[in-house]
Design a protein around this motif. Structure first.
Motif, PDB file in Angstrom:
ATOM      1  N   CYS A   6       0.740  -1.263   0.023  1.00 42.63           N
ATOM      2  CA  CYS A   6       0.017  -0.022   0.099  1.00 42.63           C
ATOM      3  C   CYS A   6       0.896   1.072   0.225  1.00 42.63           C
ATOM      4  O   CYS A   6       2.119   1.351   0.267  1.00 42.63           O
ATOM      5  N   ASP A   7       0.355   2.366  -0.443  1.00 46.45           N
ATOM      6  CA  ASP A   7       0.944   3.479  -0.075  1.00 46.45           C
ATOM      7  C   ASP A   7       0.499   4.021   1.250  1.00 46.45           C
ATOM      8  O   ASP A   7      -0.690   3.874   1.631  1.00 46.45           O
ATOM      9  N   TYR A   8       1.425   4.563   1.982  1.00 44.67           N
ATOM     10  CA  TYR A   8       1.172   5.302   3.318  1.00 44.67           C
ATOM     11  C   TYR A   8       1.589   6.845   3.341  1.00 44.67           C
ATOM     12  O   TYR A   8       2.810   7.020   3.049  1.00 44.67           O
ATOM     13  N   ASN A   9       0.901   7.781   3.876  1.00 48.65           N
ATOM     14  CA  ASN A   9       1.209   9.096   3.953  1.00 48.65           C
ATOM     15  C   ASN A   9       1.121   9.288   5.462  1.00 48.65           C
ATOM     16  O   ASN A   9       0.315  10.101   6.085  1.00 48.65           O
ATOM     17  N   PRO A  10       2.417   9.027   6.318  1.00 45.83           N
ATOM     18  CA  PRO A  10       2.336   9.351   7.702  1.00 45.83           C
ATOM     19  C   PRO A  10       2.070  10.725   7.985  1.00 45.83           C
ATOM     20  O   PRO A  10       1.870  11.173   9.038  1.00 45.83           O
ATOM     21  N   LEU A  32       4.663  -4.540   2.110  1.00 44.55           N
ATOM     22  CA  LEU A  32       5.487  -3.653   1.591  1.00 44.55           C
ATOM     23  C   LEU A  32       4.632  -2.399   1.415  1.00 44.55           C
ATOM     24  O   LEU A  32       3.529  -2.239   1.250  1.00 44.55           O
ATOM     25  N   VAL A  33       5.310  -1.301   2.051  1.00 47.77           N
ATOM     26  CA  VAL A  33       4.724  -0.088   2.128  1.00 47.77           C
ATOM     27  C   VAL A  33       5.555   1.108   1.359  1.00 47.77           C
ATOM     28  O   VAL A  33       6.674   1.280   1.432  1.00 47.77           O
ATOM     29  N   ALA A  34       4.776   1.758   0.477  1.00 46.19           N
ATOM     30  CA  ALA A  34       5.416   2.896  -0.289  1.00 46.19           C
ATOM     31  C   ALA A  34       5.378   4.243   0.595  1.00 46.19           C
ATOM     32  O   ALA A  34       3.960   4.546   1.059  1.00 46.19           O
ATOM     33  N   ILE A  35       6.382   4.718   0.847  1.00 48.32           N
ATOM     34  CA  ILE A  35       6.081   6.073   1.689  1.00 48.32           C
ATOM     35  C   ILE A  35       7.043   7.383   1.141  1.00 48.32           C
ATOM     36  O   ILE A  35       7.805   6.627   0.105  1.00 48.32           O
ATOM     37  N   ASN A  36       7.035   8.323   1.561  1.00 48.78           N
ATOM     38  CA  ASN A  36       7.924   9.528   1.123  1.00 48.78           C
ATOM     39  C   ASN A  36       7.588   9.857  -0.527  1.00 48.78           C
ATOM     40  O   ASN A  36       8.320  10.369  -1.156  1.00 48.78           O
ATOM     41  N   ILE A  37       6.493   9.531  -1.139  1.00 44.42           N
ATOM     42  CA  ILE A  37       5.799   9.906  -2.239  1.00 44.42           C
ATOM     43  C   ILE A  37       5.759  11.279  -2.450  1.00 44.42           C
ATOM     44  O   ILE A  37       6.352  11.938  -3.308  1.00 44.42           O
ATOM     45  N   PHE A  38       5.102  12.049  -1.380  1.00 46.76           N
ATOM     46  CA  PHE A  38       4.868  13.482  -1.615  1.00 46.76           C
ATOM     47  C   PHE A  38       5.470  14.136  -0.323  1.00 46.76           C
ATOM     48  O   PHE A  38       4.760  14.995   0.170  1.00 46.76           O
ATOM     49  N   GLY A  39       6.602  13.704   0.046  1.00 48.00           N
ATOM     50  CA  GLY A  39       7.122  14.445   1.267  1.00 48.00           C
ATOM     51  C   GLY A  39       8.224  15.505   1.227  1.00 48.00           C
ATOM     52  O   GLY A  39       8.637  15.988   2.032  1.00 48.00           O
ATOM     53  N   TRP A  40       8.284  16.300   0.027  1.00 51.33           N
ATOM     54  CA  TRP A  40       9.427  17.130  -0.319  1.00 51.33           C
ATOM     55  C   TRP A  40       9.158  18.454   0.898  1.00 51.33           C
ATOM     56  O   TRP A  40      10.199  18.626   1.417  1.00 51.33           O
ATOM     57  N   TRP A 340      -3.310   3.412   2.148  1.00 47.93           N
ATOM     58  CA  TRP A 340      -3.714   2.609   3.476  1.00 47.93           C
ATOM     59  C   TRP A 340      -4.833   3.143   4.157  1.00 47.93           C
ATOM     60  O   TRP A 340      -5.781   2.471   4.339  1.00 47.93           O
ATOM     61  N   ARG A 341      -4.528   4.475   4.467  1.00 56.24           N
ATOM     62  CA  ARG A 341      -5.562   5.037   5.471  1.00 56.24           C
ATOM     63  C   ARG A 341      -6.263   6.320   4.758  1.00 56.24           C
ATOM     64  O   ARG A 341      -5.602   6.971   4.104  1.00 56.24           O
ATOM     65  N   SER A 352     -11.193   5.998  -1.852  1.00 57.50           N
ATOM     66  CA  SER A 352     -11.260   4.858  -1.087  1.00 57.50           C
ATOM     67  C   SER A 352      -9.753   4.379  -0.623  1.00 57.50           C
ATOM     68  O   SER A 352      -8.757   4.721  -1.211  1.00 57.50           O
ATOM     69  N   ALA A 353      -9.785   3.652   0.522  1.00 59.82           N
ATOM     70  CA  ALA A 353      -8.485   3.119   0.738  1.00 59.82           C
ATOM     71  C   ALA A 353      -8.616   1.682   1.715  1.00 59.82           C
ATOM     72  O   ALA A 353      -9.804   1.188   1.885  1.00 59.82           O
ATOM     73  N   MET A 354      -7.496   1.078   2.084  1.00 59.80           N
ATOM     74  CA  MET A 354      -7.792  -0.355   2.579  1.00 59.80           C
ATOM     75  C   MET A 354      -8.423  -0.070   4.159  1.00 59.80           C
ATOM     76  O   MET A 354      -9.119  -0.837   4.581  1.00 59.80           O
TER      77      MET A 354
END
Length: 654
Positions: A6-10, A32-40, A340-341, A352-354
């Motif tokens: 999933c993508d996760y945006n903490p 597997l979790v994708a993070i830091n996609i939009f973290g700039w 994810w959330r 929608s999300a998981m």
């Protein structure tokens, strides 16, 4: 093992939520979790000031819980300070107006300032995490070109001229390729050349085609620059998420695919289409083609509704499992979701999300758990491949050219014609690879060539050689018309395929979108007709009515079929049935209305039959073996309930 991710945006949530999220991820089997996609903007809140404390914490939390990381470079959308200081990074539309921050991808792919700042950030991220044991994959930017593929600013113009210089070497060669003797467009020097900005009339089609090529290459070059920085610090695979889907067309992924360590795709059901499940299957087969037939990764899909269509339909009970296992059946070994959330704020708060807004006491969460269970049961399928004797040729360049200005009919949509042919095969129970016009044809019995407007001499020769060596083809209208410079092949249509098909067309006769014509074999068609005569071909069907009564509409020249009109669904299926039978194609499943899919994945000594029932009635399918999901032994007749999926490890024949 089939990966579930999933993508996760903490950064969207307070730190106290993270521990709950990671615990629920473990319960759901997320690995597997994708993070830091939009973290700039979090990593570099001010120019040159980097803060990794938050990213460090979430990486360590995931690592401590045994969850691998798909680490983004955070460059997908720049922070506000960058555009504020350097407004020249903002993309420019064809009409000369700028596009401003507030959304995402508000940057020009050619901007040297943007690249300098983005690459500096990538260097920081790669140095810090390049050897981290939790990082399993690097994720460059995000959906490159989704919004900003075509930029017409001065920086783009300069890079376009450089690209053209590399391609043509001289201005004289450019003039020849673009046909600039028309409308007094001849160039005397490179600095006179501009992108095809908005004009008062139709624009030069070859210029527009080259600008599409350049724009795709420019974004690919951007990807490669980020990847090169990462590879200096890390040996972990690098990729980015493609968008092989019905509404994104600006990247020629045949050129991109060889540069990826992993082929990954984002796919969302598009309910604006007449047959969204067919498009899902097509996109999965095309992604497999980009992967060279090897397993690939579904980087994003949705558990339910998206938020960007006019009406965002949710998924029916069981539809998420059907969608997911369709991807798996067609070659995906990694299944990931956005996100994810479900977000509480921002443009995607209704996506929608998981883990939905309503939490774990929901049907959506229960379906996530069911999916996780099913994927664990399918672990042995991972690594197997899909084999078929049929292919559909697909070309991004033809897509661009078919839908340019000044064509015989603006109602002709390239992808609709590709989908029509593909849908006919799917309804016949035929699994097809989707391949490049430059792909190897030798492994196939039958190849469908829909609406392949642009054809190089080498591509045309390869198709002729395939037929000469016993292969069968079916070509549909508006194919073979022009060469790679969008120069018409003279002497009669369909140009490059005229001799192969044994026909000659003197004139196109497009039909108004609300007009239908009847064929003498009982079929119906619309959209397009041609003033066609046969040379060596036999006539399979002719028009009864419309503007060309008595003129051939479907012909056959040995192993080469030609469809000179847009057949309706039953008529397309009928001609494909005849053509595939003569080619000796092996059907994987029964002929049906599209509600049943049967696809097989294979290892050297084992086959797995995926039987997917999209319909409202129970079906039976003849197969023997063991259903991997339920563990049930199947003795010749498999029952699949409405909306159900079964995956059978087939008995090995002695």
């Amino acid at each position: 093992m089939i990966t579930l991710g999933c993508d996760y945006n903490p950064e969207q949530w307070p730190a106290e939520v993270w521990a709950e999220d990671v615990a629920l991820m473990r319960a759901a089997g997320i690995n597997l979790v994708a993070i830091n996609i939009f973290g700039w903007s979090d990593l570099e809140p001010r120019a040159g000031e980097y803060d990794f404390k938050q990213l460090d914490r979430i990486i360590e939390l995931l690592h401590q819980n045994g969850i691998r990381i798909n680490l983004g470079t955070a460059t997908a959308s720049p922070p506000p300070w960058l555009a504020s200081r350097h407004p020249e990074i903002l993309p420019m539309a064809a009409d000369g107006t700028r596009r401003y921050p507030g959304g995402r991808q508000a940057w020009c792919p050619s901007s040297p300032v943007f690249r300098e700042r983005a690459f500096a950030l990538v260097e920081q991220v790669a140095q810090r995490y390049g050897q981290h044991p939790a990082v399993a994959l690097w994720h460059v930017s995000n959906e490159l070109g989704c919004h900003n593929a075509l930029c017409y600013c001065d920086a783009s113009a300069e890079r376009f001229r450089e690209w053209l210089t590399d391609r043509y070497q001289t201005v004289e060669a450019l003039n020849a390729a673009w046909g600039t003797s028309f409308w007094s467009q001849r160039y005397g020097a490179w600095d006179e050349v501009l992108p095809p900005r908005a004009a008062l009339s139709l624009r030069n089609p070859a210029q527009m085609l080259d600008f599409q090529r350049f724009s795709s290459d420019e974004l690919l070059g951007y990807y490669e620059a980020e990847a090169a920085i990462i590879k200096k610090q890390s040996s972990i695979p690098v990729t980015t998420n493609f968008m092989v889907t019905a509404h994104i067309r600006n990247m020629d992924y045949w050129r991109w695919a060889p540069r990826m360590d992993v082929i990954a795709n984002d796919h969302y059901l598009d309910h604006r289409l007449g047959h969204p499940a067919t498009e899902l299957s097509f996109a999965a087969d095309l992604t497999r083609g980009l992967a060279g037939g090897k397993p690939w990764m579904l980087m994003e899909q949705s558990t339910g509704a998206v938020n960007w269509q006019p009406v965002n339909l949710t998924k029916a009970p069981g539809e998420m499992l059907r969608n997911t296992l369709t991807h798996v059946a067609r070659g995906a070994d990694s299944i990931c979701f956005f996100q994810w959330r479900a977000s509480a704020q921002g443009s995607e708060k209704f996506h929608s999300a998981m883990l939905p807004h309503a939490g774990t006491e929901t049907e959506q969460w229960r379906e996530v758990l069911d999916l996780s269970y099913s994927l664990r049961r399918l672990a042995e399928v991972a690594g197997s491949t899909v084999e078929t004797d049929t292919a559909v040729i697909f070309s991004w360049e033809s897509w661009w050219a078919v839908e340019q200005e000044g064509r015989p009919s603006s109602a002709v949509n390239y992808l609709e014609q590709v989908h029509s042919a593909y849908r006919g095969l799917r309804e016949l129970g035929v699994t097809a690879d989707v391949i490049s016009p430059d792909g190897d044809l030798s492994k196939y019995r039958f190849v469908v060539i829909p609406c392949l407007y642009l054809v190089s001499d080498a591509q045309a020769k390869a198709i002729k050689d395939f037929v000469d060596n016993g292969g069968h083809v079916l070509v549909t209208f508006f194919s073979g018309i022009a060469d790679g410079d969008d120069r018409i092949r003279l002497g009669g249509y369909p140009g490059a395929f005229r001799d192969l098909l044994g026909v000659s067309v003197e004139e196109f006769a497009p039909l108004s979108p609300d007009t239908t014509v009847t064929l003498d074999n009982g079929g119906e068609a619309g959209l397009w007709a041609e003033r066609l005569r046969t040379t060596t071909a036999e006539v399979w069907a002719s028009y009864i009515d419309g503007p060309l009564p008595g003129v051939p509409a479907i012909t056959r020249n040995g192993n080469a079929w030609y469809v000179a009109t847009a057949l309706d669904r039953p008529a397309m299926r009928a001609v494909l049935r005849e053509a595939t039978q003569k080619a000796g194609v092996q059907n994987q499943g029964p002929e049906n209305d599209g509600s049943i899919e049967v696809v097989r994945r294979r290892t050297t000594d084992q086959t797995y039959a995926f039987v997917i029932n999209h319909g409202a009635s129970e079906i039976e399918y003849a197969v023997a073996g063991s259903d991997l999901i339920s563990g049930e032994n199947v003795r010749g007749r498999l029952r699949v309930p409405p909306g159900g999926v079964r995956v059978v490890r087939e008995e090995v024949q002695p």
